[in-house]
Design a protein around this motif. Structure first.
Motif, PDB file in Angstrom:
ATOM      1  N   HIS A   1       0.512  -1.108   0.010  1.00 33.13           N
ATOM      2  CA  HIS A   1      -0.427   0.303  -0.364  1.00 33.13           C
ATOM      3  C   HIS A   1       0.956   0.998  -0.203  1.00 33.13           C
ATOM      4  O   HIS A   1       2.071   1.409   0.792  1.00 33.13           O
ATOM      5  N   GLU A   2       0.512   1.737  -1.031  1.00 29.36           N
ATOM      6  CA  GLU A   2       1.228   3.860  -0.849  1.00 29.36           C
ATOM      7  C   GLU A   2      -0.280   4.841  -0.566  1.00 29.36           C
ATOM      8  O   GLU A   2      -1.350   4.597  -1.527  1.00 29.36           O
ATOM      9  N   LYS A   3       0.484   5.394  -0.634  1.00 22.02           N
ATOM     10  CA  LYS A   3      -1.020   6.737  -0.219  1.00 22.02           C
ATOM     11  C   LYS A   3       0.002   7.812  -1.581  1.00 22.02           C
ATOM     12  O   LYS A   3       0.476   7.271  -2.700  1.00 22.02           O
ATOM     13  N   PHE A   4      -1.547   8.186  -2.172  1.00 19.50           N
ATOM     14  CA  PHE A   4      -1.427   8.728  -3.410  1.00 19.50           C
ATOM     15  C   PHE A   4      -0.235   9.997  -3.010  1.00 19.50           C
ATOM     16  O   PHE A   4       0.117  11.105  -2.111  1.00 19.50           O
ATOM     17  N   ASN A   5       0.723   9.823  -4.521  1.00 22.92           N
ATOM     18  CA  ASN A   5       1.776  11.198  -4.302  1.00 22.92           C
ATOM     19  C   ASN A   5       2.092  12.105  -5.370  1.00 22.92           C
ATOM     20  O   ASN A   5       3.053  11.622  -6.252  1.00 22.92           O
ATOM     21  N   PHE A   6       1.273  11.716  -6.115  1.00 25.39           N
ATOM     22  CA  PHE A   6       1.362  11.738  -8.030  1.00 25.39           C
ATOM     23  C   PHE A   6       0.935  13.155  -8.685  1.00 25.39           C
ATOM     24  O   PHE A   6       0.528  14.146  -8.005  1.00 25.39           O
ATOM     25  N   ARG A   7       2.094  13.760  -8.967  1.00 22.71           N
ATOM     26  CA  ARG A   7       1.971  15.783  -9.546  1.00 22.71           C
ATOM     27  C   ARG A   7       1.547  14.997 -10.731  1.00 22.71           C
ATOM     28  O   ARG A   7       0.951  16.704 -10.973  1.00 22.71           O
TER      29      ARG A   7
ATOM     30  N   GLN B   1       1.313   6.782 -14.629  1.00 26.02           N
ATOM     31  CA  GLN B   1       1.492   6.248 -15.576  1.00 26.02           C
ATOM     32  C   GLN B   1       2.852   5.896 -15.539  1.00 26.02           C
ATOM     33  O   GLN B   1       2.758   4.058 -15.416  1.00 26.02           O
ATOM     34  N   GLU B   2       3.678   6.024 -14.643  1.00 24.80           N
ATOM     35  CA  GLU B   2       4.945   5.388 -14.540  1.00 24.80           C
ATOM     36  C   GLU B   2       4.532   4.101 -13.935  1.00 24.80           C
ATOM     37  O   GLU B   2       5.034   3.416 -13.373  1.00 24.80           O
ATOM     38  N   LYS B   3       3.854   4.711 -12.082  1.00 23.67           N
ATOM     39  CA  LYS B   3       3.542   3.718 -11.722  1.00 23.67           C
ATOM     40  C   LYS B   3       2.892   2.477 -11.923  1.00 23.67           C
ATOM     41  O   LYS B   3       3.090   1.172 -11.590  1.00 23.67           O
ATOM     42  N   VAL B   4       1.887   2.864 -12.971  1.00 24.09           N
ATOM     43  CA  VAL B   4       1.371   1.916 -13.040  1.00 24.09           C
ATOM     44  C   VAL B   4       2.095   0.914 -13.943  1.00 24.09           C
ATOM     45  O   VAL B   4       2.043  -0.644 -14.565  1.00 24.09           O
ATOM     46  N   ASN B   5       2.223   1.446 -14.763  1.00 23.99           N
ATOM     47  CA  ASN B   5       3.601   0.427 -15.549  1.00 23.99           C
ATOM     48  C   ASN B   5       4.633  -0.242 -14.912  1.00 23.99           C
ATOM     49  O   ASN B   5       4.540  -1.909 -15.252  1.00 23.99           O
TER      50      ASN B   5
ATOM     51  N   THR C   1     -12.235   7.384  -7.578  1.00 26.10           N
ATOM     52  CA  THR C   1     -11.698   8.542  -6.765  1.00 26.10           C
ATOM     53  C   THR C   1     -10.360   8.233  -6.215  1.00 26.10           C
ATOM     54  O   THR C   1     -10.093   9.691  -6.508  1.00 26.10           O
ATOM     55  N   TRP C   2      -9.720   7.188  -6.395  1.00 27.52           N
ATOM     56  CA  TRP C   2      -8.611   7.189  -5.872  1.00 27.52           C
ATOM     57  C   TRP C   2      -7.592   8.027  -6.836  1.00 27.52           C
ATOM     58  O   TRP C   2      -6.369   8.785  -6.221  1.00 27.52           O
ATOM     59  N   LEU C   3      -7.848   8.177  -8.045  1.00 24.97           N
ATOM     60  CA  LEU C   3      -7.480   8.504  -9.356  1.00 24.97           C
ATOM     61  C   LEU C   3      -7.368  10.662  -9.138  1.00 24.97           C
ATOM     62  O   LEU C   3      -5.878  10.680 -10.257  1.00 24.97           O
ATOM     63  N   ARG C   4      -7.718  10.729  -8.185  1.00 19.53           N
ATOM     64  CA  ARG C   4      -8.059  12.483  -7.616  1.00 19.53           C
ATOM     65  C   ARG C   4      -8.108  12.941  -9.503  1.00 19.53           C
ATOM     66  O   ARG C   4      -8.236  13.114 -10.189  1.00 19.53           O
ATOM     67  N   GLN C   5      -7.069  14.212  -9.866  1.00 20.32           N
ATOM     68  CA  GLN C   5      -7.130  14.765 -10.405  1.00 20.32           C
ATOM     69  C   GLN C   5      -6.967  13.882 -12.382  1.00 20.32           C
ATOM     70  O   GLN C   5      -7.066  14.521 -12.729  1.00 20.32           O
ATOM     71  N   PHE C   6      -6.333  13.121 -12.048  1.00 21.13           N
ATOM     72  CA  PHE C   6      -6.405  11.917 -13.176  1.00 21.13           C
ATOM     73  C   PHE C   6      -6.981  11.052 -13.224  1.00 21.13           C
ATOM     74  O   PHE C   6      -7.280  10.369 -14.695  1.00 21.13           O
TER      75      PHE C   6
END
Length: 455
Positions: free
Chosen positions: A4-10, A16-20, A361-366
């Protein structure tokens, strides 16, 4: 598997890098054109491909009618620009209410619902130039019934050694009879007819999150005509759909939001492999989809898991868990991808029947870019926003007008809205709507602590 990790994407590139890196099937597209495309549902037009998913406030008046908090919530949803607003759980019988303030349309309070629908439509048209479709979710809370006070009053289709101790089931007296289940069919039909008279465009026969119809789909150990075989376990929902259709006519929307996967061991879970509760077995869920479509259900939305148990990430991926709930050893993007895959398979099985996806929802602005990708490849017909909607009711409008969501308005998946429900309070967004809901959050937590100390 990454933990588990908290959302930390700018940036979109970051996520996309984390998804890959995780190797999960989540795609993104910055082409939001399909968000603007209308969706036709049994002759009714949703003006765009964004839906507000049902999020219960536990804040109706005790007679089931809309309180001021309910009115405020649905006015904000309607003005927020979505093409469809899926209203929260509405109990079809008093003993099936999940709390004393659960919504419940009746002949006595029908006019209050009619007035609110009219007000929502007028406000939406004034602001956006169109009104959303309104779908009312019909439910019986079953195992999680609590119609009076704070004491559970469960009614279950089968005993469950895992859930019984934590849901107040202490004897076979809680197991409902076939006669009781049969008696619910006309109650659903009556509630649907009242919803139509109030101005709703359709109703949802709710079968998710381990409420009565959801648990009945998994009642392998139940005897009689509603248990054992898939035909028996799906019998009641089919009977309800048929009765509702007869009551409301052919031109009305009948929807179903149902669990695809319970993450619960056999013989107590639906959509789960008999040996591995974490392995999805699509056989019966896809059979259910085809059965519902054959019976004339016009709209589907998938969900999964049990938000009241220890794996709520299966239902709603989060950064922070509710009090007492363990943090899962699973990355939230893995949880999101699981929900997307369920939607993908359901839409394929449903054919022309629209499916509203969830898990954004967890994806926020993305989230809009994931929704756009899913619309583009046919994984769903509409993008659904749940917790995001109570945090950011103007989200659909910002997507459609500005092509983006504002990060500072997005839900941060802190589970505080869920915690208020667990504490028997009135729920909403504690972070983005703090003036209204921070005091309610504190009040519910304080009262829950007092009850716990008494016990």
């Amino acid at each position: 598997m990454s933990g588990h990790e908290k959302f930390n994407f700018r940036t979109l590139e970051d996520i996309q890098e984390k998804v890959n890196q995780l190797g999960v099937n989540i795609k993104f597209s910055e082409n939001l054109e399909l968000m603007h495309k209308p969706v036709w549902i049994n002759g009714h037009k949703a003006e765009n491909s964004i839906a507000v998913l049902p999020m219960e406030g536990c804040d109706s008046n005790q007679d089931g009618s809309p309180s001021e908090l309910v009115k405020r919530r649905y006015l904000r949803f309607s003005e927020g620009g979505a093409g469809l607003v899926w209203w929260e759980a509405n109990a079809v019988v008093q003993e099936g209410r999940a709390n004393p303030n659960q919504m419940m349309i009746t002949e006595k309070n029908l006019e209050s619902f009619r007035k609110l629908i009219e007000e929502c439509n007028q406000s939406a048209i004034a602001r956006n130039g169109y009104k959303p479709l309104h779908i009312l979710q019909l439910t019986h809370s079953g195992r999680y019934a609590r119609p009076v006070g704070h004491a559970p009053a469960p009614r279950v289709p089968q005993r469950d050694p895992i859930l019984d101790p934590i849901s107040g089931v202490t004897s076979d007296a809680a197991v409902v009879s076939d006669t009781y289940l049969e008696s619910l069919v006309p109650k659903y039909a009556k509630a649907a007819l009242l919803a139509k008279e109030a101005g709703f465009d359709g109703v949802d026969i709710k079968a998710c999150h381990r409420y009565l119809l959801s648990e009945l789909l998994a009642s392998h150990t139940r005897e009689g005509k509603y248990g054992g075989s898939f035909e028996n376990r799906s019998r009641l929902i089919v009977e309800i759909v048929r009765a509702v259709r007869q009551a409301v006519g052919e031109d009305y929307i009948i929807a179903s939001r149902f669990n695809v996967f319970d993450a619960h061991p056999y013989p107590y879970g639906f959509g789960c492999d008999r040996e591995d509760l974490w392995k999805f077995d699509p056989t019966e869920p896809m059979e259910l989809v085809k059965l519902l479509c054959k019976e004339g259900v016009n709209l589907l939305s998938n969900s999964a898991g049990n938000p009241y148990y220890i794996y709520p990430q299966v239902t709603r991926p989060f950064d922070l868990s509710s009090r007492g709930i363990p943090v899962p050893d699973e990355h939230p993007l893995t949880s999101v991808a699981r929900l997307f895959e369920f939607t993908r398979q359901i839409q394929k099985a449903a054919g022309d029947v629209p499916v509203i996806g969830n898990g954004y929802t967890w994806l926020r602005q993305f989230a809009p870019f994931a929704g756009a990708a899913n619309l583009l490849d046919g994984s769903c017909r509409m993008m659904g926003l749940g917790r995001s909607s109570i945090a950011y009711p103007d989200g659909p409008r910002d997507i459609l007008l500005n092509g983006k969501l504002r990060p500072e308005q997005c839900c941060i998946t802190c589970s505080k809205c869920t915690q208020i429900m667990r504490d028997h309070g009135h729920t909403g967004c504690v972070v983005r709507d703090s003036q209204w809901y921070l005091p309610l959050y504190r009040e519910a937590a304080q009262e829950a602590a007092i009850r716990e100390n008494r016990n």
